[in-house]
Design a protein around this motif. Structure first.
Motif, mmCIF file in Angstrom:
data_model
loop_
_atom_site.group_PDB
_atom_site.id
_atom_site.type_symbol
_atom_site.label_atom_id
_atom_site.label_comp_id
_atom_site.label_asym_id
_atom_site.label_seq_id
_atom_site.Cartn_x
_atom_site.Cartn_y
_atom_site.Cartn_z
ATOM 1 N N ASN A 483 0.857 -1.181 0.000
ATOM 2 C CA ASN A 483 0.000 0.000 0.000
ATOM 3 C C ASN A 483 0.897 1.237 0.000
ATOM 4 N N LYS A 485 0.387 4.251 0.473
ATOM 5 C CA LYS A 485 0.079 5.246 1.503
ATOM 6 C C LYS A 485 0.807 4.948 2.813
ATOM 7 N N LYS A 486 1.195 3.699 3.007
ATOM 8 C CA LYS A 486 1.860 3.334 4.258
ATOM 9 C C LYS A 486 3.370 3.543 4.204
#
Length: 529
Positions: A483, A485-486
Motif C-alpha cells: 500500500n 500510503k503506508k
C-alpha cells in the motif's frame, strides 16, 4: 522396566551413532552405574521432524537407564547471530520443553529420568562468568572460529558472541555434571575443543549422530523446503514430501535416512503401502532389506514417500492433539508471534540461465528476496537518464519491464547478463510513459559534486531457488502489492546500507544467500536505494 545388562545398555546407547569418542570410558561407567548424559538444543526456530532423530536416541538413553538432561540453550540461541530475540528466550524455552515432551510421549518413552535445564539458569552465575573470562585468556580467535565453524554462522568479521559460543558449550558439560554429551557430528570440533581448552576438567564422552534433511542436507528450521513442522497437518506433510529429492535407485536421500534413524528404532519395522497392481504391501523388519529393494528399484520413490507420510502422521497425531490445548496455542503464538503483513516488501533475484524458481525469507519489515536475471537493457526512448530493462523473474506471466535511472551512472554494457536485486511488490509506476514493474536496487554514494552508483550483487555460486535473507530474521508470506500510503519501502530503505567491507545490510544484519553475503564490490559505506 526389566533389568538389562551393561552390555545391552551400551548397545542401546551407541546404536545408530556415527561416532563415539571415549567408548572405553562408557564401558567402565556402565559396570558400576547408569550414565549421565545431556543433549543441548538452541531455542531458535520451531522444532521440526528432524528432531525425532535426537528424540529416538534420547529414547534409547532413557530405556538404557540413563539420567538425561535436556539443555534448553536460550543464551546460545541469542549469541548465534541473535537467531532468537532476547525478549522471547523464556517463551521459546517453554515451547521447546512442551513440544519435546509431547514428541517423547508420542514414541512411548518414559520421562521419569528426564529433566530440563534452561541455559540462563546457570550461565549468568558468578562462577560461570568467571570461567568464561578464564576461557577468554587461553583461547585464540583462530581456535574459537575453528571450533564453531560447523555450528555458528560464519562471516568475514564475526561478532564476539559467535566466538564465545563454542567455549560456552564446552563449559556446559562441566556445569551440568554429566558423563557424556550427545550432539551431531557438526559439533565434533566443539567437543575436541572442550578437551583442549579445559585440561583441568574431567574428559567427557561424546556421542554423535547426524541425519540429512529432506532436501539431502542437514534439516534446518530456517529452510522451509527442508522441514516438516511438528504441528503441520496431514495435507502439509504430503505436500512437502512431494518436493523431496528421492531419485529411483539412489539410496542417498533424506527419506531413507529418516526411516533408518527414526522409524526402525521406534517401531522396529516399516511397511510399504501400495496397490496390488504394483505388488501390494510389503513389511520390512530390517532396514538393509528395504535399502536393497530401493536400490534395485523394487520400491518406487512415490510409494516410499506415501508410506513414510503415514508414519509421520502417526507420530504427529498425538502432538497435534496435545497442542489443541488453549494454553499451548497461546504459548505457540507468543513464542513465535506471526509477523504482520502490512509492511511486507519483496526483493527478487534470478540467475542468467533463467530457470524458474523462487523462495521467500523475511526480516522484521518483511524484506523478502528472490533471484532474478536481467536480459539486455537499452536506453528509454523518451529519456536520456533512464534505462529500459526486461527482467525475467521466472514468473508464469513472463518477464517484467523495469525502468531505472542508471543512464550516465552505470555503463549499459555492465548490466548485460548479470545478477541483480530488484524490489518487486511496489505499486507499478509509469516513468515517461512506460510502466515500471519493479525497482533495481543499487549501492549509492552522493557528494556535492558527484554521485556513484553500483547494482547490488549476490555472492558467487548463488543459484535459482537459493534463499536470500536477512540473518536472524523469521520468514513470512509477503504482500503481493504494498500500500503506497503506508510508505513501507521508505521506512525500510533508511536502514539499508553497505558496510566498510562492501556488505549489504539492514539494521546491521547482513543480507545473504546460502553462499555468502550480498555486496557491492566497489562502493563502501554507501546507501542502498
Amino acid at each position: 522396566m526389566s533389568v538389562i545388562s551393561p552390555e545391552e545398555k551400551q548397545r542401546l546407547i551407541t546404536r545408530n551413532l556415527q561416532e563415539v569418542l571415549g567408548e572405553s570410558k562408557l564401558s567402565e561407567i556402565l559396570k558400576t552405574r547408569d550414565l549421565k548424559v545431556y543433549w543441548g538444543t538452541a531455542t531458535t526456530g520451531k522444532p521440526h521432524m528432524a528432531y525425532f532423530v535426537p528424540m529416538s536416541k534420547i529414547g534409547d538413553f532413557l530405556k538404557a537407564g540413563c539420567e538425561v538432561t535436556i539443555l534448553l540453550a536460550d543464551l546460545h540461541a541469542y549469541l548465534d547471530n541473535m537467531k532468537a530475540p532476547w525478549e522471547l528466550l523464556s517463551l521459546r524455552s517453554k515451547y521447546y520443553e512442551n513440544v519435546i515432551k509431547a514428541m517423547l510421549r508420542s514414541i512411548g518413552v518414559p520421562l521419569d529420568k528426564l529433566k530440563f535445564v534452561q541455559g540462563t539458569d546457570y550461565q549468568l552465575s558468578k562462577e560461570y562468568t568467571l570461567d568464561v573470562y578464564r576461557l577468554s585468556s587461553v583461547v585464540t580467535e583462530h581456535d574459537a572460529k575453528k571450533a564453531g565453524a560447523e555450528v555458528v554462522k560464519q562471516v568475514d568479521h564475526p561478532l564476539l558472541s559467535g566466538l564465545l559460543y563454542p567455549g560456552l558449550q564446552a563449559l556446559d558439560e562441566e556445569y551440568l555434571k554429566v558423563d557424556a554429551q550427545f550432539g551431531g557430528v557438526d559439533q565434533r570440533k566443539i567437543f575436541t575443543f572442550a578437551e583442549k581448552a579445559f585440561s583441568g576438567y574431567e574428559k567427557r564422552i561424546d556421542l554423535m549422530p547426524m541425519v540429512p534433511g529432506l532436501t539431502g542436507n542437514k534439516m534446518s528450521s530456517s529452510v522451509e523446503e527442508s522441514k516438516i513442522d511438528l504441528l503441520d497437518d496431514a495435507a502439509a506433510v504430503k505436500r512437502k514430501l512431494k518436493k523431496v529429492f528421492c531419485e529411483p535407485g539412489n539410496v542417498s536421500n533424506g527419506i531413507l535416512s529418516f526411516i533408518k534413524l527414526v522409524v526402525f528404532p521406534i517401531f522396529g519395522e516399516f511397511e510399504i503401502v501400495r496397490s496390488k497392481e504394483f505388488g501390494g504391501n510389503v513389511k520390512y523388519e530390517e532396514y538393509d532389506k528395504l535399502e536393497a529393494d530401493f536400490a534395485s528399484e523394487a520400491v518406487h520413490p512415490g510409494d516410499l514417500k506415501s508410506s513414510v507420510a503415514l508414519v509421520i502422521n502417526r507420530l504427529l497425531d498425538p502432538i497435534r492433539e496435545e497442542f489443541k490445548d488453549p494454553e499451548l496455542i497461546k504459548l505457540t503464538n507468543t513464542a513465535y508471534p506471526p509477523v504482520g503483513k502490512a509492511k511486507n516488501v519483496i526483493l527478487k533475484q534470478k540467475t542468467s540461465n533463467r530457470k524458474k524458481g523462487s523462495f521467500e525469507v523475511s526480516l522484521i519489515w518483511m524484506l523478502n528476496l528472490y533471484k532474478c536475471y536481467g536480459p539486455p537493457q537499452f536506453p528509454h526512448p523518451d529519456a536520456d537518464s533512464l534505462y529500459l530493462e526486461t527482467i525475467d523473474f521466472g514468473e508464469p506471466s513472463g518477464p517484467r519491464t523495469v525502468v531505472s535511472g542508471l543512464a550516465g551512472l552505470v555503463p549499459l554494457d555492465s548490466l548485460q547478463n548479470r545478477m541483480v536485486v530488484c524490489l518487486c511488490n511496489l505499486k507499478p509506476q509509469k516513468m515517461r510513459g512506460i510502466e515500471s514493474q519493479a525497482m533495481l536496487l543499487c549501492a549509492s554514494h552522493k557528494s556535492e559534486t558527484s554521485k556513484e552508483v553500483e547494482p547490488l550483487a549476490p555472492p558467487t555460486g548463488s543459484n535459482v531457488g537459493d534463499k536470500v535473507f536477512i540473518e536472524g530474521v523469521p520468514q513470512v508470506t509477503p504482500d503481493e502489492k504494498l500500500n503506497p500510503k503506508k510508505k513501507v519501502w521508505e521506512k525500510i530503505q533508511v536502514d539499508l546500507s553497505i558496510t566498510k567491507d562492501g556488505i549489504a545490510t539492514w539494521q546491521g544484519k547482513n543480507i545473504v544467500t546460502s553462499q555468502g553475503a550480498v555486496s557491492a564490490a566497489n562502493l563502501r559505506e554507501a546507501n542502498i536505494s
